[in-house]
Design an enzyme around this catalytic site. Sequence first.
Site, PDB file in Angstrom:
ATOM      1  N   ALA A 215      33.902  26.381  -3.169  1.00  0.00           N
ATOM      2  CA  ALA A 215      34.441  25.820  -1.992  1.00  0.00           C
ATOM      3  C   ALA A 215      34.455  26.468  -0.839  1.00  0.00           C
ATOM      4  O   ALA A 215      34.011  27.614  -0.612  1.00  0.00           O
ATOM      5  CB  ALA A 215      36.209  25.339  -2.538  1.00  0.00           C
ATOM      6  N   ASN A 216      35.251  26.068   0.253  1.00  0.00           N
ATOM      7  CA  ASN A 216      35.557  26.595   1.421  1.00  0.00           C
ATOM      8  C   ASN A 216      36.914  26.320   2.000  1.00  0.00           C
ATOM      9  O   ASN A 216      37.797  25.950   1.242  1.00  0.00           O
ATOM     10  CB  ASN A 216      34.374  26.059   2.507  1.00  0.00           C
ATOM     11  N   ARG A 217      37.025  27.061   3.225  1.00  0.00           N
ATOM     12  CA  ARG A 217      38.538  27.060   3.650  1.00  0.00           C
ATOM     13  C   ARG A 217      38.851  25.882   4.329  1.00  0.00           C
ATOM     14  O   ARG A 217      39.912  25.951   4.882  1.00  0.00           O
ATOM     15  CB  ARG A 217      38.729  28.431   4.318  1.00  0.00           C
ATOM     16  N   SER A 218      38.166  24.829   4.277  1.00  0.00           N
ATOM     17  CA  SER A 218      38.555  23.630   5.065  1.00  0.00           C
ATOM     18  C   SER A 218      39.873  23.023   4.640  1.00  0.00           C
ATOM     19  O   SER A 218      39.922  22.750   3.334  1.00  0.00           O
ATOM     20  CB  SER A 218      37.538  22.649   5.113  1.00  0.00           C
ATOM     21  N   ALA A 281      33.629  19.526   5.574  1.00  0.00           N
ATOM     22  CA  ALA A 281      32.976  20.674   5.442  1.00  0.00           C
ATOM     23  C   ALA A 281      32.099  20.466   3.805  1.00  0.00           C
ATOM     24  O   ALA A 281      32.916  20.855   3.224  1.00  0.00           O
ATOM     25  CB  ALA A 281      33.839  21.767   5.570  1.00  0.00           C
TER      26      ALA A 281
END
Length: 408
Positions: A215-218, A281
């Site tokens: 995942a990412n930090r969005s 994102a």
Amino acid sequence: MTGSLSGKRILLVIGGGIAAYKVLDLARRLKERGARLRAVMTAAAQRFVTPLSLGALTGERVFTDLFDLTDEQDVGHIRLARDADLVVVAPATADLLAKMAGGHADDLASTCLLATTAPVMVLPAMNPTMWAAPATRRNVATLLADGVTVVGPAVGAMAERGEAGVGRLVEPMEAVAAIEAFFAAAETPRPLAGRRVLITSGPTHEPIDPVRYIANRSSGRQGHAIAAAAARAGAEVVLVSGPVTIPDPAGVAVVRVETAREMLAAVEAALPVDVAVMAAAVADWRVATAADAKIKKDGSGAVPGLALTENPDILRTVGHHVARPRLVIGFAAETNDVIANGTAKLARKGADVIVANDVSPAGGVMGGTRNTVHILSAAGVEDWPTMDKDAVAERLVALIAARLGDLG
């Protein structure tokens, strides 16, 4: 009395939940701003607050009985339903939402809601598991499609010990702000009225095994803010959201997804639209074959290999789609060479506009509340100052309206 809601006729419909006590403060705040209030309580609502308390705050008799002989001599429920500029349902319990979506009319509250020709705003409040239940999501989607405005629910602790999540009734002043915004929007131009807008928001989660994912930090704040601003501008908005912890924007149809492939499928299902804003994102890669069971350490110190494969390019797919929207806007989240990388993306993806921003950790954009963006198009580069994400959203929606106006 003068105020921001002076003379506005509001019918409060109070559902049966512990959050009903907050409606007493909401009624007081609305009266302070000049609103003319009438109230209907369900039988369950009267278990939490009394008609006497609510009547003291509204300055009017509180209505509770569908079969009241005095009121119904002149078809009282029809009169109540029609004599309002706005109907506000708070707390909108799971049961009350289900009745509204199904068109039930078995008590005074549900009958008024079915009979009204006024706009309706619901403020949901319930246990997080009930809010997330498929039946509730279907009911909310139906109400949104019917033009009902949904405000909240908020994130926080529940009345049940140890329970927390999305399901709290919004605070009274947040509800007041939403009601004021509703009337303000009704009295101001709606430049996207009649337009259909598709927006993606948040991250995607790409499973490694049943408990881990890429995942990412969005946070989804920027995409959700754009969806809210587009709805306020009069658009019919479909928001395809990855996993986020922020509330749904009011007046927006939300489709929840987890992975990039699910997001692409939801985006294509939403076409055709006038405008697509691809603010999510999306993870560039996923594990080629996710494990069916949790990957365990075997004590050898060996690290399991993860073969990655590329995810579908959603922006490029939309930019070259047979049902391509008239206006396609993409986001470029970069950590270096922001303008150069964003410009290359503009040509490669088939977008009309790229919103480029620097998401280096030092800037705090991902997960934060402020953003600094650069608008890239065939006309060149337009640098916007650092703003709150809501302000970025409002300005972007104004740009969208202007572009559509130029297209005719």
